[in-house]
Design a protein around this motif. Structure first.
Motif, PDB file in Angstrom:
ATOM      1  N   ALA A  26       0.836  -1.202   0.000  1.00 55.84           N
ATOM      2  CA  ALA A  26       0.000   0.000   0.000  1.00 55.84           C
ATOM      3  C   ALA A  26       0.874   1.256   0.000  1.00 55.84           C
ATOM      4  N   GLY A  30       1.435   4.052  -3.240  1.00 52.71           N
ATOM      5  CA  GLY A  30       1.253   5.486  -3.048  1.00 52.71           C
ATOM      6  C   GLY A  30       2.516   6.268  -3.338  1.00 52.71           C
ATOM      7  N   CYS A 321      -4.032   5.189   0.176  1.00 53.21           N
ATOM      8  CA  CYS A 321      -3.158   4.073   0.552  1.00 53.21           C
ATOM      9  C   CYS A 321      -2.815   4.119   2.035  1.00 53.21           C
ATOM     10  N   ASN A 324      -5.695   2.959   4.128  1.00 51.51           N
ATOM     11  CA  ASN A 324      -5.724   1.496   4.134  1.00 51.51           C
ATOM     12  C   ASN A 324      -4.678   0.931   5.092  1.00 51.51           C
ATOM     13  N   THR A 325      -3.507   1.595   5.123  1.00 49.52           N
ATOM     14  CA  THR A 325      -2.452   1.157   6.040  1.00 49.52           C
ATOM     15  C   THR A 325      -2.890   1.321   7.487  1.00 49.52           C
TER      16      THR A 325
END
Length: 436
Positions: A26, A30, A321, A324-325
Motif C-alpha cells: 500500500a 502510493g 493508501c 488502508n495502512t
C-alpha cells in the motif's frame, strides 16, 4: 533502545508476513505514484540556467491590432516580428539576441552518408555568450559574420557525429538547404530542460541541429518554422514582403545585470515603440514587457496544468493508501492486545510501547519507499506518451528524489501508525488480563 525496537519490529513483521506485505505494498503504490509525478514536475520546473536566470530577460512588444489584444489577459505577443528583431539588434549598447527557427536538408560530401532533415536555429553570435552552451570544437562565429551574412555554422554534437563521424570538423564544409557552409564550431552536449530560450515551439524539444546567422534568412530565403501569428495580411509581396509584415515568429532575449540596466532597457524599448508609432505601427497603448527566465517559464505555463493535476491526484492516491495502512495496522495491533496488556502489567510504560510500534511503522515505510522507487522508475516510462522521448530520456530519479521518496514514505507511515499505536498502548492491562 532504538536497536531493540528495530529488532522487535522485524520480528513483528515476520510474525505476520502477509499482513505486513499488504501494508508495504500500500505504501509502495502510493509512493510510486507520487514520486513519478513529483519527479516530472521537479524536472519541468527546474531552473535551466541558475547562475544567471535573474539576469536574462525575454522581451515582448505589443505590435498587435488596435481592436483586440493578443490574448484575453492583454498580454503582449509571445514573439516579435522580423522587423523589430533586426531593428533592436542594431543597438549594440545592450547584450541581446534575436532568433528564429528554420529547417533544411543536410548533405555531406561523403556519398555514403544519406541526406537528412535538420532543425536550424537562426540567431546571432551573442546567443552563445548569453546562454553559454559548451563547445567541443571551435567556438562561435565572429560578430562580422552577422554583419556580412557569412555562411558559417555551429553544429550540434549529434549532427557532427552524423556528418563527420565525431571528428573535429572546424574549417570543413557541408551543404545545408542547398547552400555551402563552413563549420566554425561544434557544441558539446547541450540539452537545457526546459529549453528556455524558445518555449514557443515546445519547452521540452531537443535543441536544434545547426546554428547559423539570422542575417542569412533574407538573402538565402530560408523558410520559417515554429509558431507564426499575424493580425493582418502582409503589405508587400513575396518573401521580403512577408518578413516585413506584422507577423510574429522570432524570439528576443537581453542580459541585464542589475535593476538600473532593467530600467534603462525598458526606457529604450518604450522609446523604440514610440518611434515606430510615429511611422504608423504599434496602434495599441504601450505594453512592453521583460520577464526573467523563471518568470517567463511561469507565464508560458511550462509546468503544464495536466502535470500538476496528476501530482495532486497522486497525492490523494497516497492518502487513500495510507488510510488502508491505518486500517491494516489497527487490525494487526488488535491481535496483540494480550501481549501489550502483559507488558503493561509488568511495568512497561505507554511511551515504550508507542515507540516500539512507531518504529515498526517507520520500518514498513522504509521498505515501502524502496519498493515505491522501483515502481516510480517503471511509471516514468509512461511519461514518453505524454511529453515525448526527449523528456523521458532526461527524467531521472536523482539523489534528491531518492531522499524525498524515503522521507515521504517514512513520514507517511509514521503518521499512519500514530493512531493505531496510540490505541494499542491505551489498552487497560487489568481488564485485558482478566478476560484472558
Amino acid at each position: 533502545m532504538f536497536i531493540y525496537y528495530m529488532k522487535l519490529a522485524i520480528k513483528s513483521i515476520r510474525r505476520n508476513i502477509w499482513l505486513s506485505s499488504l501494508m508495504v505494498l500500500a505504501v509502495a503504490l502510493g509512493i510510486g505514484a507520487c514520486m513519478t509525478t513529483i519527479t516530472v514536475n521537479y524536472m519541468m520546473s527546474a531552473n535551466p540556467i541558475p547562475h544567471k536566470s535573474d539576469q536574462l530577460f525575454y522581451v515582448q512588444l505589443d505590435n498587435w491590432g488596435p481592436h483586440f489584444p493578443f490574448n484575453d489577459e492583454n498580454e503582449p505577443p509571445d514573439q516579435v516580428t522580423w522587423r523589430d528583431a533586426n531593428n533592436l539588434m542594431q543597438h549594440d549598447r545592450f547584450k541581446q539576441v534575436a532568433m528564429g527557427t528554420s529547417g533544411g536538408v543536410i548533405e555531406s560530401d561523403n556519398r555514403e552518408i544519406k541526406p537528412f532533415m535538420a532543425g536550424i536555429r537562426l540567431t546571432y553570435t551573442t546567443f552563445f555568450n548569453l546562454f553559454e552552451p559548451p563547445f567541443l570544437y571551435g567556438g562561435p562565429w565572429q560578430p562580422t559574420a552577422d554583419k556580412n551574412s557569412e555562411q558559417v555554422v555551429v553544429l550540434s554534437k549529434k549532427t557532427n557525429q552524423q556528418v563527420f563521424g565525431g571528428e573535429n570538423s572546424v574549417g570543413r564544409t557541408l551543404t545545408i538547404a542547398g547552400n555551402r557552409f563552413r563549420v566554425v564550431g561544434v557544441l558539446d552536449d547541450y540539452e537545457p530542460i526546459p529549453r528556455f530560450y524558445d518555449v514557443t515551439t515546445g519547452a521540452f524539444q531537443s535543441p536544434e541541429d545547426v546554428f547559423m546567422p539570422l542575417t542569412l534568412k533574407l538573402p538565402l530565403e530560408l523558410g520559417s518554422s515554429g509558431n507564426n501569428s499575424c493580425w493582418k495580411d502582409p503589405d508587400g509581396d513575396g518573401f521580403e514582403g512577408f518578413l516585413m509584415s506584422e507577423c510574429i515568429n522570432y524570439q528576443f532575449w537581453v542580459q541585464l545585470d542589475n535593476a538600473a540596466e532593467q530600467e534603462q532597457y525598458m526606457s529604450f524599448l518604450n522609446a523604440y515603440v514610440e518611434e515606430q508609432k510615429a511611422l504608423g505601427r504599434f496602434p495599441r497603448p504601450l505594453n512592453n514587457r521583460i520577464s526573467s527566465v523563471m518568470e517567463w517559464m511561469e507565464i508560458q505555463e511550462v509546468v503544464a496544468d495536466d502535470a500538476q493535476i496528476m501530482m495532486w491526484l497522486a497525492a490523494l492516491f497516497l492518502l487513500v493508501c495510507l488510510l488502508n495502512t491505518v486500517g491494516l495496522l489497527l487490525s494487526k495491533y488488535a491481535t496483540r492486545t494480550a501481549d501489550i496488556a502483559l507488558r503493561r502489567a509488568i511495568g512497561a510504560p505507554k511511551q515504550a510501547i508507542f515507540s516500539q510500534y512507531i518504529t515498526e511503522s517507520a520500518l514498513i515505510g522504509i521498505i515501502g519507499g524502496v519498493l515505491g522507487l522501483v515502481l516510480a522508475l517503471a511509471g516514468i516510462e509512461a511519461v514518453k506518451s505524454m511529453y515525448g522521448d526527449f523528456v523521458s530520456e532526461h527524467v531521472a530519479i536523482d539523489l534528491t528524489m531518492v531522499t524525498v521518496a524515503i522521507a515521504l514514505a517514512v513520514i507517511s507511515s509514521v503518521l499512519a501508525g500514530c493512531y493505531p499505536a496510540y490505541k494499542a498502548c491505551s489498552v487497560p492491562p487489568a481488564t485485558q488480563l482478566r478476560n484472558q
